[in-house]
Design a protein around this motif. Structure first.
Motif, PDB file in Angstrom:
ATOM      1  N   ASN A 147       0.826  -1.215   0.000  1.00 19.93           N
ATOM      2  CA  ASN A 147       0.000   0.000   0.000  1.00 19.93           C
ATOM      3  C   ASN A 147       0.854   1.256   0.000  1.00 19.93           C
ATOM      4  O   ASN A 147       0.596   2.197  -0.752  1.00 19.93           O
ATOM      5  CB  ASN A 147      -0.923  -0.007   1.225  1.00 19.93           C
ATOM      6  CG  ASN A 147      -2.200  -0.775   0.989  1.00 19.93           C
ATOM      7  OD1 ASN A 147      -2.746  -0.771  -0.106  1.00 19.93           O
ATOM      8  ND2 ASN A 147      -2.687  -1.455   2.007  1.00 19.93           N
ATOM      9  N   ALA A 148       1.859   1.263   0.863  1.00 19.04           N
ATOM     10  CA  ALA A 148       2.721   2.442   0.969  1.00 19.04           C
ATOM     11  C   ALA A 148       3.504   2.667  -0.327  1.00 19.04           C
ATOM     12  O   ALA A 148       3.588   3.799  -0.826  1.00 19.04           O
ATOM     13  CB  ALA A 148       3.681   2.285   2.145  1.00 19.04           C
ATOM     14  N   SER A 149       4.044   1.595  -0.874  1.00 21.84           N
ATOM     15  CA  SER A 149       4.856   1.720  -2.087  1.00 21.84           C
ATOM     16  C   SER A 149       4.031   2.181  -3.272  1.00 21.84           C
ATOM     17  O   SER A 149       4.437   3.090  -4.026  1.00 21.84           O
ATOM     18  CB  SER A 149       5.522   0.379  -2.416  1.00 21.84           C
ATOM     19  OG  SER A 149       6.361  -0.045  -1.362  1.00 21.84           O
ATOM     20  N   THR A 150       2.861   1.579  -3.452  1.00 19.27           N
ATOM     21  CA  THR A 150       2.036   1.933  -4.607  1.00 19.27           C
ATOM     22  C   THR A 150       1.399   3.314  -4.440  1.00 19.27           C
ATOM     23  O   THR A 150       1.125   3.985  -5.440  1.00 19.27           O
ATOM     24  CB  THR A 150       0.944   0.885  -4.841  1.00 19.27           C
ATOM     25  OG1 THR A 150       0.190   0.687  -3.633  1.00 19.27           O
ATOM     26  CG2 THR A 150       1.547  -0.441  -5.279  1.00 19.27           C
ATOM     27  N   ALA A 151       1.186   3.742  -3.188  1.00 18.58           N
ATOM     28  CA  ALA A 151       0.672   5.095  -2.981  1.00 18.58           C
ATOM     29  C   ALA A 151       1.701   6.123  -3.430  1.00 18.58           C
ATOM     30  O   ALA A 151       1.361   7.124  -4.076  1.00 18.58           O
ATOM     31  CB  ALA A 151       0.328   5.302  -1.503  1.00 18.58           C
ATOM     32  N   VAL A 152       2.964   5.856  -3.103  1.00 18.90           N
ATOM     33  CA  VAL A 152       4.034   6.762  -3.536  1.00 18.90           C
ATOM     34  C   VAL A 152       4.180   6.727  -5.052  1.00 18.90           C
ATOM     35  O   VAL A 152       4.233   7.776  -5.719  1.00 18.90           O
ATOM     36  CB  VAL A 152       5.368   6.387  -2.867  1.00 18.90           C
ATOM     37  CG1 VAL A 152       6.514   7.210  -3.447  1.00 18.90           C
ATOM     38  CG2 VAL A 152       5.284   6.600  -1.355  1.00 18.90           C
ATOM     39  N   MET A 153       4.228   5.519  -5.619  1.00 13.73           N
ATOM     40  CA  MET A 153       4.376   5.391  -7.074  1.00 13.73           C
ATOM     41  C   MET A 153       3.177   5.988  -7.799  1.00 13.73           C
ATOM     42  O   MET A 153       3.323   6.708  -8.796  1.00 13.73           O
ATOM     43  CB  MET A 153       4.551   3.926  -7.463  1.00 13.73           C
ATOM     44  CG  MET A 153       5.891   3.338  -7.095  1.00 13.73           C
ATOM     45  SD  MET A 153       6.137   1.681  -7.797  1.00 13.73           S
ATOM     46  CE  MET A 153       4.882   0.743  -6.909  1.00 13.73           C
ATOM     47  N   GLY A 154       1.965   5.690  -7.295  1.00 17.00           N
ATOM     48  CA  GLY A 154       0.765   6.225  -7.920  1.00 17.00           C
ATOM     49  C   GLY A 154       0.713   7.740  -7.869  1.00 17.00           C
ATOM     50  O   GLY A 154       0.313   8.393  -8.838  1.00 17.00           O
TER      51      GLY A 154
END
Length: 213
Positions: A147-154
């Protein structure tokens, strides 16, 4: 030795699956509302689409949970759900209008309803009842990391390329989820234990229970 390494590998890919599903399971998430607002939708219209998706998931979660519990094709069920979610999100960009957005949201919600019980069944079948509490904790840790990684990438991709860029990130994570499912050896899942029953008698269905990754 080879079998032990193979079982360890299956658990590694289970962790990677949890990481990838964290992004796919919610579809576009809050980005969908932003995109619809950019298309001129009113807040009440956006709320209606979100609500019907939630109702669809509520109605389907029990029968889909029963299906996930009963079937031996849990990996395929998750893979099919991931593909349906990606397709459902893609419809939002391909077709405009309330009907397409509503159908897209319903499709995503129904598909997402089967992921959690199927993933829990796979986890139980791999580690058994004794190892389940600790393994669920690890699953959640990997999920939160996803969740944290994809929130940053998104957020970064969305800033430079708009909401369609967020869809690209979700598609890549969907591909990662399917790849992880393929790499989990079905011989390491005890399908009887996955249903809360006694362990299967056949040696090839014995799960991996010794490793904590």
């Amino acid at each position: 030795m080879f079998e032990a390494e193979s079982r360890r590998g299956s658990l590694i890919f289970l962790s990677l699956l949890c990481f990838a599903l964290a992004d796919v399971r919610d579809g576009l998430g809050p980005f969908l509302g932003v995109y619809l607002q950019e298309q001129g939708w009113m807040p009440d219209e956006i709320g209606f689409v979100m609500t019907i998706g939630g109702l669809a998931e509520l109605l389907c979660i029990t029968p889909l949970g029963a299906l996930a519990d009963h079937t031996r094709h849990k990996r395929r069920l998750i893979a099919a759900s991931v593909c349906l979610i990606v397709v459902g999100c893609g419809l939002v960009f391909l077709q405009s209008g309330a009907a397409a957005a509503g159908f897209s949201r319903i499709l995503q919600s129904i598909a997402a309803a089967s992921i959690a019980p199927a993933l829990t069944g796979i986890t139980l079948g791999m580690v058994g009842q004794e190892g389940l509490p600790a393994r669920l904790g690890r699953n959640e840790a990997w999920s939160h990391a996803g969740n944290a990684s994809t929130a940053v990438m998104g957020g970064l991709v969305g800033y430079f390329f708009g909401i369609p860029g967020v869809f690209f990130v979700m598609t890549v994570m969907g591909m990662l989820a399917v790849f992880s499912l393929v790499r989990i050896n079905p011989a390491h899942i005890d399908y009887a234990v996955a249903r809360g029953l006694e362990s299967a008698d056949t040696p090839e269905e014995k799960p991996a229970r010794s490793f904590r990754l």
